[in-house]
Design a protein around this motif. Sequence first.
Motif, PDB file in Angstrom:
ATOM      1  N   ASP A  72      24.889  24.106   3.151  1.00 55.37           N
ATOM      2  CA  ASP A  72      24.289  25.339   2.622  1.00 55.37           C
ATOM      3  C   ASP A  72      22.779  25.214   2.535  1.00 55.37           C
ATOM      4  OD1 ASP A  72      24.097  23.500   0.618  1.00 55.37           O
ATOM      5  OD2 ASP A  72      24.811  24.826  -0.979  1.00 55.37           O
ATOM      6  N   LYS A  73      22.191  24.322   3.322  1.00 56.39           N
ATOM      7  CA  LYS A  73      20.762  24.037   3.244  1.00 56.39           C
ATOM      8  C   LYS A  73      19.976  24.762   4.334  1.00 56.39           C
ATOM      9  CE  LYS A  73      21.193  21.109  -0.167  1.00 56.39           C
ATOM     10  NZ  LYS A  73      21.019  19.670   0.058  1.00 56.39           N
ATOM     11  N   GLN A  74      18.756  25.114   3.969  1.00 59.32           N
ATOM     12  CA  GLN A  74      17.782  25.584   4.941  1.00 59.32           C
ATOM     13  C   GLN A  74      16.798  24.446   5.167  1.00 59.32           C
ATOM     14  OE1 GLN A  74      14.534  28.648   4.137  1.00 59.32           O
ATOM     15  NE2 GLN A  74      15.934  29.860   5.415  1.00 59.32           N
ATOM     16  N   LEU A  75      16.582  24.074   6.421  1.00 59.77           N
ATOM     17  CA  LEU A  75      15.713  22.959   6.787  1.00 59.77           C
ATOM     18  C   LEU A  75      14.394  23.521   7.301  1.00 59.77           C
ATOM     19  CD1 LEU A  75      18.349  20.840   8.760  1.00 59.77           C
ATOM     20  CD2 LEU A  75      18.070  21.071   6.292  1.00 59.77           C
ATOM     21  N   ILE A  76      13.287  22.994   6.784  1.00 59.23           N
ATOM     22  CA  ILE A  76      11.974  23.549   7.110  1.00 59.23           C
ATOM     23  C   ILE A  76      11.019  22.419   7.482  1.00 59.23           C
ATOM     24  CG2 ILE A  76      10.036  24.947   6.298  1.00 59.23           C
ATOM     25  CD1 ILE A  76      12.004  26.036   4.126  1.00 59.23           C
ATOM     26  N   LEU A  77      10.394  22.538   8.634  1.00 63.55           N
ATOM     27  CA  LEU A  77       9.378  21.584   9.079  1.00 63.55           C
ATOM     28  C   LEU A  77       8.107  22.358   9.405  1.00 63.55           C
ATOM     29  CD1 LEU A  77       8.648  18.652   9.853  1.00 63.55           C
ATOM     30  CD2 LEU A  77       9.437  19.161  12.162  1.00 63.55           C
ATOM     31  N   SER A  78       7.000  21.954   8.796  1.00 68.91           N
ATOM     32  CA  SER A  78       5.739  22.675   8.977  1.00 68.91           C
ATOM     33  C   SER A  78       4.811  21.955   9.937  1.00 68.91           C
ATOM     34  CB  SER A  78       5.056  22.877   7.623  1.00 68.91           C
ATOM     35  OG  SER A  78       4.832  21.631   6.992  1.00 68.91           O
ATOM     36  N   GLU A  79       3.683  22.621  10.269  1.00 65.82           N
ATOM     37  CA  GLU A  79       2.759  22.102  11.276  1.00 65.82           C
ATOM     38  C   GLU A  79       2.106  20.793  10.848  1.00 65.82           C
ATOM     39  OE1 GLU A  79       0.423  23.744   8.230  1.00 65.82           O
ATOM     40  OE2 GLU A  79       1.997  24.784   9.366  1.00 65.82           O
ATOM     41  N   ASP A  80       2.117  20.460   9.565  1.00 65.01           N
ATOM     42  CA  ASP A  80       1.540  19.196   9.106  1.00 65.01           C
ATOM     43  C   ASP A  80       2.569  18.075   9.042  1.00 65.01           C
ATOM     44  OD1 ASP A  80       3.012  20.032   6.948  1.00 65.01           O
ATOM     45  OD2 ASP A  80       1.350  20.071   5.521  1.00 65.01           O
ATOM     46  N   GLY A  81       3.765  18.323   9.575  1.00 65.50           N
ATOM     47  CA  GLY A  81       4.788  17.283   9.645  1.00 65.50           C
ATOM     48  C   GLY A  81       5.603  17.110   8.385  1.00 65.50           C
ATOM     49  N   ALA A  82       5.335  17.884   7.339  1.00 66.36           N
ATOM     50  CA  ALA A  82       6.086  17.768   6.091  1.00 66.36           C
ATOM     51  C   ALA A  82       7.446  18.444   6.245  1.00 66.36           C
ATOM     52  CB  ALA A  82       5.313  18.386   4.943  1.00 66.36           C
ATOM     53  N   PHE A  83       8.486  17.757   5.769  1.00 68.54           N
ATOM     54  CA  PHE A  83       9.846  18.279   5.875  1.00 68.54           C
ATOM     55  C   PHE A  83      10.388  18.583   4.481  1.00 68.54           C
ATOM     56  CE2 PHE A  83      14.436  17.716   5.802  1.00 68.54           C
ATOM     57  CZ  PHE A  83      14.840  18.530   6.843  1.00 68.54           C
ATOM     58  N   LYS A  84      11.067  19.703   4.338  1.00 69.88           N
ATOM     59  CA  LYS A  84      11.691  20.009   3.064  1.00 69.88           C
ATOM     60  C   LYS A  84      12.977  20.796   3.299  1.00 69.88           C
ATOM     61  CE  LYS A  84       8.824  24.152   2.295  1.00 69.88           C
ATOM     62  NZ  LYS A  84       7.854  24.808   1.380  1.00 69.88           N
TER      63      LYS A  84
ATOM     64  N   LEU B  67       0.830  -1.197   0.000  1.00 64.36           N
ATOM     65  CA  LEU B  67       0.000   0.000   0.000  1.00 64.36           C
ATOM     66  C   LEU B  67       0.866   1.248   0.000  1.00 64.36           C
ATOM     67  CD1 LEU B  67      -1.392   0.426   3.598  1.00 64.36           C
ATOM     68  CD2 LEU B  67      -0.262  -1.664   2.928  1.00 64.36           C
ATOM     69  N   TYR B  68       0.258   2.329  -0.402  1.00 62.07           N
ATOM     70  CA  TYR B  68       0.954   3.611  -0.549  1.00 62.07           C
ATOM     71  C   TYR B  68       0.229   4.633   0.320  1.00 62.07           C
ATOM     72  CZ  TYR B  68       3.241   7.510  -3.027  1.00 62.07           C
ATOM     73  OH  TYR B  68       3.982   8.612  -3.351  1.00 62.07           O
ATOM     74  N   LEU B  69       0.986   5.379   1.116  1.00 60.95           N
ATOM     75  CA  LEU B  69       0.393   6.368   2.015  1.00 60.95           C
ATOM     76  C   LEU B  69       0.851   7.761   1.630  1.00 60.95           C
ATOM     77  CD1 LEU B  69       1.186   3.614   3.886  1.00 60.95           C
ATOM     78  CD2 LEU B  69      -0.268   4.904   5.452  1.00 60.95           C
ATOM     79  N   THR B  70      -0.094   8.669   1.502  1.00 65.65           N
ATOM     80  CA  THR B  70       0.238  10.033   1.107  1.00 65.65           C
ATOM     81  C   THR B  70       0.931  10.801   2.230  1.00 65.65           C
ATOM     82  OG1 THR B  70      -1.945  10.844   1.781  1.00 65.65           O
ATOM     83  CG2 THR B  70      -1.676  10.127  -0.514  1.00 65.65           C
ATOM     84  N   LYS B  71       0.591  10.469   3.465  1.00 61.08           N
ATOM     85  CA  LYS B  71       1.235  11.048   4.639  1.00 61.08           C
ATOM     86  C   LYS B  71       0.852  10.204   5.845  1.00 61.08           C
ATOM     87  CE  LYS B  71      -2.384  14.642   4.812  1.00 61.08           C
ATOM     88  NZ  LYS B  71      -2.630  16.108   4.907  1.00 61.08           N
ATOM     89  N   PRO B  72       1.523  10.376   6.980  1.00 58.94           N
ATOM     90  CA  PRO B  72       1.235   9.528   8.138  1.00 58.94           C
ATOM     91  C   PRO B  72      -0.200   9.676   8.640  1.00 58.94           C
ATOM     92  CG  PRO B  72       3.335  10.648   8.407  1.00 58.94           C
ATOM     93  CD  PRO B  72       2.671  11.271   7.221  1.00 58.94           C
ATOM     94  N   TYR B  73      -0.683   8.651   9.323  1.00 61.41           N
ATOM     95  CA  TYR B  73      -2.032   8.669   9.887  1.00 61.41           C
ATOM     96  C   TYR B  73      -2.230   9.844  10.836  1.00 61.41           C
ATOM     97  CZ  TYR B  73      -2.564   3.868   8.159  1.00 61.41           C
ATOM     98  OH  TYR B  73      -2.637   2.761   7.371  1.00 61.41           O
ATOM     99  N   ARG B  74      -1.173  10.253  11.527  1.00 60.89           N
ATOM    100  CA  ARG B  74      -1.294  11.346  12.496  1.00 60.89           C
ATOM    101  C   ARG B  74      -1.724  12.650  11.830  1.00 60.89           C
ATOM    102  NH1 ARG B  74       5.267  11.611  13.473  1.00 60.89           N
ATOM    103  NH2 ARG B  74       5.799  12.458  11.425  1.00 60.89           N
ATOM    104  N   GLU B  75      -1.498  12.738  10.499  1.00 61.27           N
ATOM    105  CA  GLU B  75      -1.902  13.925   9.750  1.00 61.27           C
ATOM    106  C   GLU B  75      -3.061  13.639   8.803  1.00 61.27           C
ATOM    107  OE1 GLU B  75      -1.048  16.903  10.248  1.00 61.27           O
ATOM    108  OE2 GLU B  75       0.672  16.650  11.599  1.00 61.27           O
ATOM    109  N   GLY B  76      -3.767  12.516   9.049  1.00 60.55           N
ATOM    110  CA  GLY B  76      -4.925  12.191   8.240  1.00 60.55           C
ATOM    111  C   GLY B  76      -4.585  11.725   6.844  1.00 60.55           C
ATOM    112  N   GLY B  77      -3.466  11.042   6.698  1.00 57.91           N
ATOM    113  CA  GLY B  77      -3.016  10.611   5.391  1.00 57.91           C
ATOM    114  C   GLY B  77      -3.972   9.638   4.712  1.00 57.91           C
ATOM    115  N   LYS B  78      -4.029   9.710   3.384  1.00 54.55           N
ATOM    116  CA  LYS B  78      -4.827   8.782   2.610  1.00 54.55           C
ATOM    117  C   LYS B  78      -4.018   7.516   2.336  1.00 54.55           C
ATOM    118  CE  LYS B  78      -7.729  12.186   0.227  1.00 54.55           C
ATOM    119  NZ  LYS B  78      -8.153  12.711  -1.103  1.00 54.55           N
ATOM    120  N   VAL B  79      -4.718   6.396   2.305  1.00 56.16           N
ATOM    121  CA  VAL B  79      -4.094   5.112   2.015  1.00 56.16           C
ATOM    122  C   VAL B  79      -4.546   4.661   0.635  1.00 56.16           C
ATOM    123  CG1 VAL B  79      -3.894   2.711   2.702  1.00 56.16           C
ATOM    124  CG2 VAL B  79      -4.015   4.504   4.443  1.00 56.16           C
TER     125      VAL B  79
END
Length: 360
Positions: free
Chosen positions: A343-355, A141-153
């Motif tokens: 030389d990277k900027q690390l960003i974590l948002s309230e929905d748990g997505a990291f970039k 199965l493939y998950l769009t994001k973790p269950y904690r953020e209401g991810g779709k399966v």
Amino acid sequence: MYFSFKKSLVGFLVFLQLSGVSAQQKMVVPKSYIAHKTSESISIDGKGEEASWGSAKWTSDFIDIEGAKKPRYQTRVKMLWDEKYLYFYAELEEPHVWATLKQRDTIIFYNNDFEIFIDPDGDTYNYMEFEMNALNTLWDLYLTKPYREGGKVIDNWDIKGIKTAVHINGTINNTSDIDKGWSVEIAMPWTSLIEAGDNKIPVDNYWRINFSRVNWDYQLNQDTYQRKQGANGKYLPEYNWVWSPQWVVNMHEPEWWGYVYFSSEERENSKDEFIVPLDEKIKLELYNLYRKQKEYQRKNGAWIESSQKLITSPIVIEGKEIEVMLEAHSQGWNLIVDSPFTDKQLILSEDGAFKTKTNN
């Protein structure tokens, strides 16, 4: 594994309230493994008898998912890769090998099973889960994001072209003897895996991967194995054993998954070493703050908007103090770090997505 989208909504809500590592959890860097390239043809028969498997290293033995207890039975894994496939070979010690589920994409962890979780780009979104039992029945199965953020399966998603096999060191579903265990061998086509990353094989690079084993106490019903029930008629809880600990009974916190580095060198010629990048340690600290924010929001119905209140003690990595900026906005917040190591900027948002972004 532990939580299934097919369980009740009530169970899901309780799960969200109770899951998650404490906001005060000390940072422990996940485990790592070097998967070497092979030029040998691998026969997927569940036995792992090729020379390449013989020279490949084992992972460390699995431990309890919460990180402390030693499991009752040993579990360990090897990995290899070539231009077409990512290979896995696992051995699971088990004195009573049994399984009942034969339909693909059913809830396999209702049997004893072996599981693989893969997040190619390490952002905790768009990841894959794979499970199989001793009858070689699969669930992918493939998950769009973790269950904690209401991810779709995406349950209809399949790893197209996958090859799997099971070898039983004993006799399956035979209650009259004692087995030694079962082994699994898996070849996952890169063509099905790289879609969730940057569409290329991670040569001399790493992915985030973890492994889990679900094991149940059993009872016999007319010489047939089944999950054991307590006096109240409910099934006893399962055991969850993993390679890299999650610190909570929840495989769906991908920030805790291990690091698998794909070496372009074959094992006998390799001098490769893998050291977890220091930016990954910053990332773990950011997820610690993310959990603190989530815990605060559950209790107070609002986010912490002051960096002084959120970050109550200095974050120091390799002797460098990490400066974290808390950027509040109308939809939530961002945690931002200009890495002192790259030389990277690390960003974590309230929905748990990291970039990450490259600083100019």
